[in-house]
Motif scaffolding. Sequence first.
Motif, PDB file in Angstrom:
ATOM      1  N   ILE A   1      29.394  54.208  58.790  1.00 51.79           N
ATOM      2  CA  ILE A   1      27.997  53.881  58.494  1.00 51.79           C
ATOM      3  C   ILE A   1      27.572  52.627  59.258  1.00 51.79           C
ATOM      4  N   VAL A   2      28.450  51.615  59.257  1.00 50.33           N
ATOM      5  CA  VAL A   2      28.142  50.359  59.959  1.00 50.33           C
ATOM      6  C   VAL A   2      28.014  50.602  61.455  1.00 50.33           C
ATOM      7  N   SER A   3      28.958  51.329  62.035  1.00 56.49           N
ATOM      8  CA  SER A   3      28.926  51.569  63.483  1.00 56.49           C
ATOM      9  C   SER A   3      27.693  52.375  63.887  1.00 56.49           C
ATOM     10  N   THR A   4      27.282  53.311  63.032  1.00 57.76           N
ATOM     11  CA  THR A   4      26.069  54.089  63.325  1.00 57.76           C
ATOM     12  C   THR A   4      24.836  53.196  63.326  1.00 57.76           C
ATOM     13  N   LEU A   5      24.757  52.280  62.369  1.00 54.65           N
ATOM     14  CA  LEU A   5      23.626  51.353  62.322  1.00 54.65           C
ATOM     15  C   LEU A   5      23.607  50.437  63.539  1.00 54.65           C
ATOM     16  N   VAL A   6      24.794  49.955  63.946  1.00 55.87           N
ATOM     17  CA  VAL A   6      24.871  49.093  65.122  1.00 55.87           C
ATOM     18  C   VAL A   6      24.424  49.846  66.367  1.00 55.87           C
ATOM     19  N   ALA A   7      24.881  51.091  66.509  1.00 59.45           N
ATOM     20  CA  ALA A   7      24.488  51.903  67.669  1.00 59.45           C
ATOM     21  C   ALA A   7      22.981  52.142  67.682  1.00 59.45           C
ATOM     22  N   THR A   8      22.405  52.389  66.526  1.00 55.58           N
ATOM     23  CA  THR A   8      20.959  52.630  66.432  1.00 55.58           C
ATOM     24  C   THR A   8      20.163  51.398  66.841  1.00 55.58           C
ATOM     25  N   VAL A   9      20.591  50.240  66.325  1.00 50.48           N
ATOM     26  CA  VAL A   9      19.885  48.998  66.655  1.00 50.48           C
ATOM     27  C   VAL A   9      20.012  48.683  68.143  1.00 50.48           C
ATOM     28  N   ALA A  10      21.212  48.814  68.673  1.00 50.57           N
ATOM     29  CA  ALA A  10      21.433  48.509  70.089  1.00 50.57           C
ATOM     30  C   ALA A  10      20.672  49.483  70.980  1.00 50.57           C
ATOM     31  N   PHE A  11      20.622  50.753  70.576  1.00 52.79           N
ATOM     32  CA  PHE A  11      19.896  51.757  71.371  1.00 52.79           C
ATOM     33  C   PHE A  11      18.398  51.453  71.371  1.00 52.79           C
ATOM     34  N   SER A  12      17.874  51.057  70.215  1.00 48.13           N
ATOM     35  CA  SER A  12      16.449  50.729  70.126  1.00 48.13           C
ATOM     36  C   SER A  12      16.104  49.510  70.966  1.00 48.13           C
TER      37      SER A  12
ATOM     38  N   HIS B   1      38.557  47.865  66.539  1.00 48.80           N
ATOM     39  CA  HIS B   1      38.391  46.946  67.678  1.00 48.80           C
ATOM     40  C   HIS B   1      37.074  47.209  68.396  1.00 48.80           C
ATOM     41  N   PHE B   2      36.736  48.473  68.557  1.00 48.81           N
ATOM     42  CA  PHE B   2      35.472  48.825  69.203  1.00 48.81           C
ATOM     43  C   PHE B   2      34.286  48.305  68.393  1.00 48.81           C
ATOM     44  N   LEU B   3      34.357  48.481  67.084  1.00 48.80           N
ATOM     45  CA  LEU B   3      33.254  48.034  66.228  1.00 48.80           C
ATOM     46  C   LEU B   3      33.105  46.512  66.288  1.00 48.80           C
ATOM     47  N   TRP B   4      34.218  45.799  66.266  1.00 48.59           N
ATOM     48  CA  TRP B   4      34.173  44.340  66.361  1.00 48.59           C
ATOM     49  C   TRP B   4      33.569  43.909  67.696  1.00 48.59           C
ATOM     50  N   LEU B   5      33.957  44.595  68.792  1.00 46.63           N
ATOM     51  CA  LEU B   5      33.420  44.296  70.115  1.00 46.63           C
ATOM     52  C   LEU B   5      31.931  44.601  70.171  1.00 46.63           C
ATOM     53  N   SER B   6      31.522  45.686  69.500  1.00 46.87           N
ATOM     54  CA  SER B   6      30.109  46.042  69.468  1.00 46.87           C
ATOM     55  C   SER B   6      29.278  44.981  68.755  1.00 46.87           C
ATOM     56  N   LEU B   7      29.780  44.495  67.634  1.00 53.08           N
ATOM     57  CA  LEU B   7      29.067  43.448  66.901  1.00 53.08           C
ATOM     58  C   LEU B   7      28.961  42.163  67.719  1.00 53.08           C
ATOM     59  N   PHE B   8      30.043  41.822  68.397  1.00 53.64           N
ATOM     60  CA  PHE B   8      30.021  40.644  69.263  1.00 53.64           C
ATOM     61  C   PHE B   8      28.985  40.808  70.377  1.00 53.64           C
TER      62      PHE B   8
ATOM     63  N   LYS C   1      44.444  57.122  51.517  1.00 51.71           N
ATOM     64  CA  LYS C   1      43.215  57.093  50.740  1.00 51.71           C
ATOM     65  C   LYS C   1      42.368  55.883  51.123  1.00 51.71           C
ATOM     66  N   TRP C   2      43.043  54.729  51.307  1.00 49.78           N
ATOM     67  CA  TRP C   2      42.317  53.522  51.719  1.00 49.78           C
ATOM     68  C   TRP C   2      41.665  53.704  53.075  1.00 49.78           C
ATOM     69  N   ARG C   3      42.410  54.332  54.031  1.00 54.25           N
ATOM     70  CA  ARG C   3      41.864  54.526  55.366  1.00 54.25           C
ATOM     71  C   ARG C   3      40.657  55.456  55.336  1.00 54.25           C
ATOM     72  N   LEU C   4      40.717  56.516  54.533  1.00 53.11           N
ATOM     73  CA  LEU C   4      39.606  57.462  54.474  1.00 53.11           C
ATOM     74  C   LEU C   4      38.354  56.796  53.905  1.00 53.11           C
ATOM     75  N   GLU C   5      38.538  56.013  52.856  1.00 53.48           N
ATOM     76  CA  GLU C   5      37.393  55.348  52.252  1.00 53.48           C
ATOM     77  C   GLU C   5      36.821  54.285  53.193  1.00 53.48           C
ATOM     78  N   THR C   6      37.721  53.540  53.845  1.00 50.78           N
ATOM     79  CA  THR C   6      37.273  52.509  54.783  1.00 50.78           C
ATOM     80  C   THR C   6      36.596  53.134  55.991  1.00 50.78           C
ATOM     81  N   SER C   7      37.125  54.269  56.477  1.00 47.02           N
ATOM     82  CA  SER C   7      36.521  54.962  57.627  1.00 47.02           C
ATOM     83  C   SER C   7      35.091  55.367  57.325  1.00 47.02           C
ATOM     84  N   LYS C   8      34.873  55.815  56.108  1.00 50.14           N
ATOM     85  CA  LYS C   8      33.522  56.225  55.713  1.00 50.14           C
ATOM     86  C   LYS C   8      32.543  55.055  55.802  1.00 50.14           C
ATOM     87  N   ASN C   9      32.957  53.901  55.279  1.00 53.98           N
ATOM     88  CA  ASN C   9      32.084  52.725  55.286  1.00 53.98           C
ATOM     89  C   ASN C   9      31.879  52.182  56.705  1.00 53.98           C
ATOM     90  N   LEU C  10      32.969  52.149  57.481  1.00 56.75           N
ATOM     91  CA  LEU C  10      32.848  51.647  58.853  1.00 56.75           C
ATOM     92  C   LEU C  10      31.993  52.553  59.715  1.00 56.75           C
TER      93      LEU C  10
END
Length: 638
Positions: free
Chosen positions: A454-465, A529-536, A443-452
């Motif tokens: 959203i974050v990864s999509t925003l990062v991809a959008t900003v980086a793509f722009s 790990h991918f998301l952390w690398l993307s933010l970096f 249950k924790w993983r499913l809820e966390t996956s949902k939030n992450l």
Amino acid sequence: MSKDAIPDGMFMCSELYIAALEGRKEEVAGLLSGSSPTTTAAKNGRLPPASRANGTSIYLPNTVHFGRSCTTREVTADRSTLLHIAGGHGHCDLITELCHWDTALLSSTNSSLDTPLHCAARNGHAGAVQAIVRLARSCGEEEGRVRELLGGKNEAGDTALHVAARHGHGETVEVLMKLAPELASEVNGVAVSPLYLAVISRSVRAVEAIVGYRDASAVGPMSQNALHAAVLQSSEMVSLLLRWQPSLVNDLDHNKSSPLHFASSDGDCSIIEEILTHAPSSSAYLQDSEGLSALHVAAKMGNKPAVQLLLQFYPASAGIRDNHGRSFLHAAALQGHSSIVSQVIKNRMLENLLNQQDREGNTALHLAVEAGEYGVVSKLLSSGKVQVHLMNNAGYTPSDLIEKSTGFYSMVRLVLKLYVYGAQFRPQRQDLIEKWSGQDLVKWRLETSKNLAIVSTLVATVAFSAAFNVPGSYGSDGKANLNGNRMYNAFLVLDTIAVTTAVMATILLVHGRASRSNKSWLGFIISMHFLWLSLFSMMLGFFTAIAATGDKKSTSIALYRLIYLGLYILIMLLTSLAMPGSFRGVLRLLFGRQRNRLKRRIKRQYPFVVVYAFNMILFIVINNIALASVDTIGNLRR
């Protein structure tokens, strides 16, 4: 109805009430005699005047007895008489005047059964109290009637002394104690003494006045005495009470708690020392209804100085056990007070407590592990004096109690710490071992996956722009103006990495949430790990873009240093918060060749521990690579 009774409905007229409230003796006397200007105006058909707070006059109709003189038997809505009003506001001259008109007012009561003496005492008007008692005596009242007036009780069972003490009016208490010291032995309707109320009001003057009477009562609610309350107020009151009656130390409340229990729970060492100095030695050995001594209470609250002081005065009290057979070390371990545990470890006289078992066979280590108190567990294990293999009466070692942990991170830290110190599990068939289920990880993983996601999509959008809004803009030929610049090329590489890793993280998170299979855990971990690398990468890309377009080299260097310092602090903070133990301990769990049987046992019951430890090492490696990249880019700019 007696001749002194006040008739129902005889409510006080407005001008009389205001005159009494403001202490205007002549006006009150005029209203009572019928010769007041306001009464004359009323007889002539005019409205009687009443004073405003600012001194101006208004005219109010007298709806109660229009056109005739007032009487002393008129009352307010709560059936308070003129003398109640005068006493409550300390108008001594008016009190004298009213008693000349009607001595029956002295013993009159309102709807709360308060006499004028109660009203004067409640508001701390010591002069009014003296005036009322003096007038009662001068009016020819017998001494018994005067004593009855002083000892009269209201609806709550309070005497005037109770009321004055409750509100902390020290001067009024002194006056009443001089007039009738025996009042200090009276209790009110809930069996509370004036002394207890004086302590609660924090009036040292009132307490000092009451304890001057040898037979004063000190009782309070729930079988407490005044000293129980004083230890939570001030050391000065504690000293007064102990000098007056040292036996108060051994009185117990309804939970069998002594004043020393109360003082130990608060932790004020000056008060504890004051009690121990005056009290008999037996006070330190008193136990409450749960068997807790004052030392237990101090350890339970984590009051280290209080524990040291109690042990200094009575070192033998360390052997006291509660109803569960637990020492003060058990109490400290259960509450997670590692400072108390450290104190026991350093004291050679207390070493026997480290492996002492309670009636259920639990040591302090058992209780600390069960409560998830990692700091206490770490202190006990690092001492080298604790036996980690001891079993309790149910056959559980401290390691077995990890399964009761409800938090994932707490469980991981405890497993790793006990593994490093070679803790053992109870013997059992390996096929009957159940995997840890203290937290619903799915249950924790499913809820966390949902939030992450959203974050990864925003990062991809900003980086793509950012790829189409490049630093330095475009030339007339449609190509970037900074094409060929080293910082610009680094920006393109980092932005590409940010987009790619963010998109991959999003795909893995969405797939894992949709599939809900056991293998999706691997995707979830990789996605983080991918998301952390993307933010970096996005942060470094920001730096390279600024460096590529900046004219001043000094500005770029300052910006580089700021980003590097910020990233370094962030990484160190995250590492310290997420690391389940020492770096060396993590490496021993992952790559150590010793204790293989113990490691296999951990993998069967706590499979996520090894996975978490491996990912922490990977996290540290990635972060160090990232910091090296920041340093490299900074050197390129310089």
